[in-house]
Design a protein around this motif. Structure first.
Motif, mmCIF file in Angstrom:
data_model
loop_
_atom_site.group_PDB
_atom_site.id
_atom_site.type_symbol
_atom_site.label_atom_id
_atom_site.label_comp_id
_atom_site.label_asym_id
_atom_site.label_seq_id
_atom_site.Cartn_x
_atom_site.Cartn_y
_atom_site.Cartn_z
ATOM 1 N N LEU A 113 0.807 -1.225 0.000
ATOM 2 C CA LEU A 113 0.000 0.000 0.000
ATOM 3 C C LEU A 113 0.840 1.275 0.000
ATOM 4 O O LEU A 113 0.302 2.376 0.120
ATOM 5 C CB LEU A 113 -0.935 -0.002 1.215
ATOM 6 N N GLY A 114 2.125 1.131 -0.141
ATOM 7 C CA GLY A 114 2.978 2.309 -0.257
ATOM 8 C C GLY A 114 3.159 3.089 1.030
ATOM 9 O O GLY A 114 3.333 4.317 0.995
ATOM 10 N N VAL A 115 3.130 2.412 2.172
ATOM 11 C CA VAL A 115 3.359 3.077 3.454
ATOM 12 C C VAL A 115 4.868 3.238 3.653
ATOM 13 O O VAL A 115 5.638 2.283 3.465
ATOM 14 C CB VAL A 115 2.737 2.268 4.611
ATOM 15 N N ALA A 116 5.287 4.422 4.068
ATOM 16 C CA ALA A 116 6.719 4.741 4.088
ATOM 17 C C ALA A 116 7.515 3.963 5.129
ATOM 18 O O ALA A 116 8.652 3.556 4.873
ATOM 19 C CB ALA A 116 6.900 6.244 4.320
ATOM 20 N N GLU A 117 6.937 3.750 6.321
ATOM 21 C CA GLU A 117 7.719 3.165 7.401
ATOM 22 C C GLU A 117 6.997 1.982 8.035
ATOM 23 O O GLU A 117 5.764 1.912 8.029
ATOM 24 C CB GLU A 117 7.985 4.211 8.497
ATOM 25 N N VAL A 118 7.774 1.097 8.612
ATOM 26 C CA VAL A 118 7.260 -0.037 9.386
ATOM 27 C C VAL A 118 7.783 0.110 10.808
ATOM 28 O O VAL A 118 8.999 0.190 11.020
ATOM 29 C CB VAL A 118 7.705 -1.380 8.781
ATOM 30 N N ALA A 119 6.885 0.144 11.774
ATOM 31 C CA ALA A 119 7.286 0.293 13.169
ATOM 32 C C ALA A 119 7.607 -1.066 13.783
ATOM 33 O O ALA A 119 6.957 -2.063 13.450
ATOM 34 C CB ALA A 119 6.174 0.958 13.968
ATOM 35 N N PRO A 120 8.581 -1.125 14.696
ATOM 36 C CA PRO A 120 8.895 -2.396 15.346
ATOM 37 C C PRO A 120 7.783 -2.856 16.286
ATOM 38 O O PRO A 120 7.651 -4.045 16.558
ATOM 39 C CB PRO A 120 10.184 -2.101 16.120
ATOM 40 N N ASP A 121 6.994 -1.904 16.786
ATOM 41 C CA ASP A 121 5.876 -2.249 17.663
ATOM 42 C C ASP A 121 4.905 -1.066 17.697
ATOM 43 O O ASP A 121 5.171 0.002 17.120
ATOM 44 C CB ASP A 121 6.351 -2.612 19.073
ATOM 45 N N TYR A 122 3.780 -1.241 18.396
ATOM 46 C CA TYR A 122 2.745 -0.205 18.448
ATOM 47 C C TYR A 122 3.234 1.035 19.193
ATOM 48 O O TYR A 122 2.904 2.172 18.803
ATOM 49 C CB TYR A 122 1.485 -0.759 19.104
ATOM 50 N N ALA A 123 3.987 0.850 20.258
ATOM 51 C CA ALA A 123 4.473 1.996 21.030
ATOM 52 C C ALA A 123 5.365 2.895 20.173
ATOM 53 O O ALA A 123 5.273 4.125 20.239
ATOM 54 C CB ALA A 123 5.224 1.517 22.269
ATOM 55 N N ALA A 124 6.212 2.293 19.360
ATOM 56 C CA ALA A 124 7.087 3.072 18.484
ATOM 57 C C ALA A 124 6.276 3.841 17.441
ATOM 58 O O ALA A 124 6.584 4.992 17.124
ATOM 59 C CB ALA A 124 8.095 2.149 17.807
ATOM 60 N N ALA A 125 5.220 3.216 16.919
ATOM 61 C CA ALA A 125 4.370 3.896 15.945
ATOM 62 C C ALA A 125 3.663 5.081 16.576
ATOM 63 O O ALA A 125 3.479 6.122 15.944
ATOM 64 C CB ALA A 125 3.356 2.912 15.371
ATOM 65 N N ALA A 126 3.256 4.945 17.841
ATOM 66 C CA ALA A 126 2.585 6.050 18.528
ATOM 67 C C ALA A 126 3.529 7.233 18.730
ATOM 68 O O ALA A 126 3.095 8.392 18.727
ATOM 69 C CB ALA A 126 2.049 5.566 19.875
ATOM 70 N N ARG A 127 4.817 6.964 18.909
ATOM 71 C CA ARG A 127 5.794 8.045 19.123
ATOM 72 C C ARG A 127 6.296 8.655 17.821
ATOM 73 O O ARG A 127 7.016 9.667 17.838
ATOM 74 C CB ARG A 127 6.998 7.507 19.917
ATOM 75 N N ALA A 128 5.941 8.077 16.691
ATOM 76 C CA ALA A 128 6.437 8.556 15.399
ATOM 77 C C ALA A 128 5.902 9.950 15.074
ATOM 78 O O ALA A 128 4.969 10.452 15.703
ATOM 79 C CB ALA A 128 6.046 7.569 14.301
ATOM 80 N N GLU A 129 6.501 10.568 14.070
ATOM 81 C CA GLU A 129 6.087 11.911 13.646
ATOM 82 C C GLU A 129 4.816 11.803 12.797
ATOM 83 O O GLU A 129 4.848 11.853 11.564
ATOM 84 C CB GLU A 129 7.212 12.573 12.855
ATOM 85 N N VAL A 130 3.681 11.646 13.489
ATOM 86 C CA VAL A 130 2.387 11.559 12.815
ATOM 87 C C VAL A 130 1.394 12.487 13.512
ATOM 88 O O VAL A 130 1.626 12.932 14.638
ATOM 89 C CB VAL A 130 1.835 10.109 12.821
ATOM 90 N N ASP A 131 0.299 12.757 12.823
ATOM 91 C CA ASP A 131 -0.733 13.641 13.369
ATOM 92 C C ASP A 131 -1.889 12.879 14.010
ATOM 93 O O ASP A 131 -2.583 13.413 14.865
ATOM 94 C CB ASP A 131 -1.291 14.526 12.244
#
Length: 364
Positions: A54-72
């Motif tokens: 689906l063309g998603v730029a990054e893969v997080a190692p876990d949910y906590a890391a995804a929550a801390r990512a630079e997202v809105d």
């Protein structure tokens, strides 16, 4: 749509199932104003496959890391039993959260999510996408304009024939399975949206071998006095569509309850009007041939659409981008809720579901 602060609105996607795929695909309908920036899943393999497809730029190692990512904002499409924990990760990180229905596994968990979001001052909403599609909003305007007269009732169902399988979250009680949480919540939420506050509820369920409700029927009475009858099933298919009954007209919603495709407003014919006329025709009207002719004429009237008003509200994509757009607009304007799906109603609906499921816990 205008970009967020001069750049695309960045989403983190929690979960890689079919619903997460649909949501991510439909972000493309927003014309570059939004992007799925990062994805997290229970396995890195699932996340990598999702991102590549689906063309998603990054893969997080876990949910906590995804929550801390630079997202809105974070879109949470994991099993219901995980919604509270995943919502809390996002809220703690100061991110807006859009949580797939049901917002949580039960009403107490939903209250905790709402309290945390309010304390943190971040946007939080249940992803009841049907409320944000153009047609239900058009139907709401018809109701508000008084074209149905006094509302008397609503009928709707969400049914599908599935084979019991503990590997599926539909049938797994530990992951928040059951007909009500996965399917019945759609007609229940739409009944609340269109007919207003619910005061009383009666429920009957059939519990399957895995311990979840496989068939449930609800009868709810709204504060106005209107009565809604709602059906959900994991084991049996049922017809699409829904009906709203008023004293002046009946409104038929065509297509599946989660994504209705059109509506028809049919004026009410006063009871007995079809049988009035000279008495010399009474015997014919009540004969087999007369009743067959009457039925044929009724079908022809329905097919011709005579007297009906068609309500159409077409949309692009699959319908998921409307809820995404609602979140993006609210965040840009500094709001922490959307009046179309307030957290108080998400809690109210889950409370009804909890009460409906209570007899199962008591062994009834």
């Amino acid at each position: 749509m205008v970009q967020h602060r001069g750049r695309p609105f960045r989403w983190a996607i929690f979960g890689t199932g079919s619903v997460a795929r649909k949501f991510t695909l439909d972000l493309r309908c927003l014309g570059g104003a939004a992007e799925a920036r990062i994805v997290a899943s229970r396995t890195s393999e699932n996340a990598r496959r999702f991102a590549a497809g689906l063309g998603v730029a990054e893969v997080a190692p876990d949910y906590a890391a995804a929550a801390r990512a630079e997202v809105d904002a974070i879109y949470i499409a994991t099993p219901p039993a995980l919604h509270e924990a995943h919502a809390m990760l996002g809220i703690a990180a100061g991110k807006a959260v859009l949580i797939e229905k049901p917002i949580a596994a039960d009403a107490p968990a939903a209250r905790r999510i709402a309290a945390a979001a309010e304390e943190a001052g971040v946007f939080c909403m249940e992803a009841m996408w049907t409320r944000f599609q153009p047609l239900p909003e058009a139907v709401r305007r018809v109701i508000d304009a008084g074209k149905l007269g006094e509302l008397r009732g609503f009928e709707a169902r969400f049914m599908g024939a599935n084979k019991p399988d503990l590997d599926s979250s539909l049938f797994d009680p530990e992951r928040g399975g059951g007909a009500l949480l996965h399917r019945g919540i759609y007609p229940l939420s739409l009944a609340r949206y269109l007919l207003g506050e619910i005061r009383t509820t009666q429920a009957t369920s059939r519990i399957g071998g895995t311990g979840v409700d496989e068939d449930t029927a609800l009868i709810v009475q709204h504060a106005s006095g209107a009565i809604s009858t709602l059906r959900s099933s994991l084991r049996a298919a049922g017809p699409d569509g829904a009906v709203i009954y008023g004293t002046d007209a009946t409104l038929y919603l065509d297509g599946p309850i989660w994504r209705p495709t059109g509506a028809r407003l049919v004026p009410t014919v006063p009871a007995g009007a079809a049988t009035t006329g000279p008495r010399r025709f009474e015997a014919f009207r009540e004969s087999r041939r007369g009743l067959q002719l009457s039925g044929l004429l009724s079908r022809l009237r329905r097919l011709s659409g005579r007297g009906q008003t068609r309500i159409s509200a077409p949309f692009d994509g699959n319908g998921y981008h409307y809820e995404a757009q609602a979140v993006m607009q609210a965040v840009s304007e500094g709001h922490i809720q959307d009046i179309r799906m307030p957290l108080s109603e998400s809690i109210e609906i889950l409370q009804i579901i909890d009460e409906a499921r209570a007899p199962k816990a008591a062994g009834v």
